[in-house]
Motif scaffolding. Sequence first.
Motif, short mmCIF file in Angstrom:
data_model
loop_
_atom_site.label_atom_id
_atom_site.label_comp_id
_atom_site.label_asym_id
_atom_site.label_seq_id
_atom_site.Cartn_x
_atom_site.Cartn_y
_atom_site.Cartn_z
N SER A 61 0.83 -1.21 0.00
CA SER A 61 0.00 0.00 0.00
C SER A 61 0.87 1.26 0.00
N MET A 62 2.05 1.21 0.64
CA MET A 62 2.98 2.34 0.57
C MET A 62 3.34 2.64 -0.88
N VAL A 63 3.70 1.58 -1.61
CA VAL A 63 4.10 1.74 -3.00
C VAL A 63 2.95 2.29 -3.83
N GLU A 64 1.77 1.75 -3.64
CA GLU A 64 0.60 2.19 -4.41
C GLU A 64 0.29 3.66 -4.13
N ARG A 65 0.31 4.05 -2.85
CA ARG A 65 0.01 5.44 -2.51
C ARG A 65 1.09 6.38 -2.99
N ARG A 66 2.33 5.97 -2.86
CA ARG A 66 3.43 6.82 -3.32
C ARG A 66 3.34 7.06 -4.83
N ARG A 67 3.04 6.03 -5.57
CA ARG A 67 2.97 6.17 -7.03
C ARG A 67 1.78 7.01 -7.46
N HIS A 68 0.68 6.90 -6.73
CA HIS A 68 -0.47 7.77 -7.03
C HIS A 68 -0.09 9.24 -6.79
N LEU A 69 0.56 9.51 -5.68
CA LEU A 69 1.00 10.87 -5.39
C LEU A 69 2.01 11.35 -6.43
N HIS A 70 2.87 10.45 -6.89
CA HIS A 70 3.87 10.83 -7.88
C HIS A 70 3.22 11.21 -9.20
N ARG A 71 2.13 10.54 -9.54
CA ARG A 71 1.41 10.88 -10.76
C ARG A 71 0.67 12.22 -10.64
N HIS A 72 0.32 12.59 -9.41
CA HIS A 72 -0.53 13.77 -9.19
C HIS A 72 0.13 14.74 -8.21
N TYR A 89 10.08 13.33 15.47
CA TYR A 89 11.03 12.67 14.57
C TYR A 89 10.59 12.90 13.13
N GLY A 90 11.57 13.01 12.26
CA GLY A 90 11.30 13.14 10.83
C GLY A 90 12.39 12.46 10.03
N VAL A 91 12.06 12.08 8.80
CA VAL A 91 13.03 11.43 7.93
C VAL A 91 13.03 12.12 6.56
N HIS A 92 14.13 11.91 5.86
CA HIS A 92 14.20 12.31 4.45
C HIS A 92 14.76 11.13 3.67
N LEU A 93 13.97 10.63 2.71
CA LEU A 93 14.48 9.60 1.81
C LEU A 93 15.57 10.25 0.97
N ILE A 123 13.36 7.06 -6.39
CA ILE A 123 13.89 6.42 -5.19
C ILE A 123 13.75 4.91 -5.30
N ASP A 124 14.56 4.19 -4.54
CA ASP A 124 14.31 2.78 -4.31
C ASP A 124 13.20 2.73 -3.27
N GLU A 125 12.05 2.24 -3.66
CA GLU A 125 10.88 2.30 -2.78
C GLU A 125 11.04 1.45 -1.52
N ASP A 126 11.99 0.54 -1.47
CA ASP A 126 12.27 -0.19 -0.23
C ASP A 126 12.60 0.77 0.91
N ALA A 127 13.12 1.94 0.55
CA ALA A 127 13.49 2.92 1.56
C ALA A 127 12.29 3.36 2.39
N MET A 128 11.10 3.33 1.82
CA MET A 128 9.91 3.73 2.58
C MET A 128 9.67 2.78 3.74
N LEU A 129 9.86 1.49 3.50
CA LEU A 129 9.70 0.51 4.58
C LEU A 129 10.74 0.74 5.66
N HIS A 130 11.97 1.04 5.25
CA HIS A 130 13.02 1.34 6.23
C HIS A 130 12.67 2.59 7.04
N ALA A 131 12.14 3.61 6.35
CA ALA A 131 11.77 4.85 7.04
C ALA A 131 10.66 4.61 8.05
N ALA A 132 9.66 3.84 7.65
CA ALA A 132 8.55 3.54 8.57
C ALA A 132 9.05 2.79 9.78
N GLY A 133 9.91 1.80 9.57
CA GLY A 133 10.46 1.03 10.68
C GLY A 133 11.30 1.88 11.61
N LEU A 134 12.09 2.78 11.03
CA LEU A 134 12.94 3.64 11.85
C LEU A 134 12.10 4.59 12.71
#
Length: 389
Positions: A12-23, A158-162, A365-376
């Motif tokens: 769902s992270m990937v799906e939402r990110r790609r929707h936002l990227h399109r719009h 806390y905040g992150v930057h991919l 981005i390598d979208e795997d980074a989103m999972l890492h960011a969420a975990g962190l």
Amino acid sequence: MEEKRLSDLFPSMVERRRHLHRHPELSFMEKETSAQIAGILRELGIETVVNVGGFGLVANIRGELPGKTVALRADMDALPIQDEKSCEYASLHPGVMHACGHDGHTATLLALAEYYSRGKAKLRGEIRLIFQPAEEVCPGGAKSMIEEGALDGVDVIYGVHLWTPIPVGTVASAPGPLMASTDEFFIDVQGRGGHGGMPHKTVDSVLAASALVLQLQSVVSRSVDPLDPAVVTIGSIQGGTAQNIIADRCRLSGTVRCFREETRELIRERIHTLAISTAEAYGAEAKINYMMGYPSLVNNEGEYRRFMNVAPGVFGLRAELSPKIMPAEDFAYYLQQVPGCFMFVGAGNPDKAAIYPHHHPKFDIDEDAMLHAAGLLAAMAEAYQNEHA
């Protein structure tokens, strides 16, 4: 932090990110992005305040166990850049794209909204999710969200930057100053125009402005301590209309980056002094418009140590000390109010074409980074709550 539960949310992270990227939507114009986020949060049954400091949203998730209030922030604006990628999720909006990873930040925080809303029984205290507009353009969205109460009652943030400059699987941060302050200036040099063949009858604003460009290069090299990082950049010089006309006016614009407030004020004073004196030396007049932007981003040292302690236990991440960098971030305003830590999450990967710098037309981005960011972020919040239980 439950890695399995977070990993289940990755699609769902990937799906939402790609929707936002399109719009994508530009700073201060994130109306549809904000509405989409609000809709997802409502579906999850999360208490949400909309239109905070513009199109910002603040969502609160209260656990069933006592504890502190931990804020997590994501920015959601895009940039005025034409997307040049060839992929199915390329921007559909001409001249606008997510060229900095904010779509990934938003998708990450939405996954955490789902993660926490379904885990209230084990959650200590409260998680506050801050979806912020307008990080890319001063005065930014953080300051206005703070003024409208986004941090009221918050104990830590806390905040992150991919971040594509470091490889996926690596995370980095630093204690104290991490990102520079950013100021902008515009200098109008007013002379007296005339015929290019009769320069003695004029005051050449282009000549005076050119001399000023060279003088401004001395600010850092001769006025600032060599051990104190600082940058003065002239980004544009505009003057004149034809090859045989001496321009009566010329405009310079530039940016200033540094880490210490004392240095920031010193540079501002030197630019004012040099602009006025150099213009006068050529018989011209200088008018300066100097705009103070974001302050330096300064991490809490204790929260940085927490980052170094917890990061290696999150999906096997490698934690590193980050050097100071000159790009700026309005997350700095949050850190002026409450303790916290801003962290870079590696998103670079040549195998997935995630090789371009931020703000590049082919940025990805390598979208795997989103999972890492969420975990962190989840691990930082949990460690803080456990320490203060």
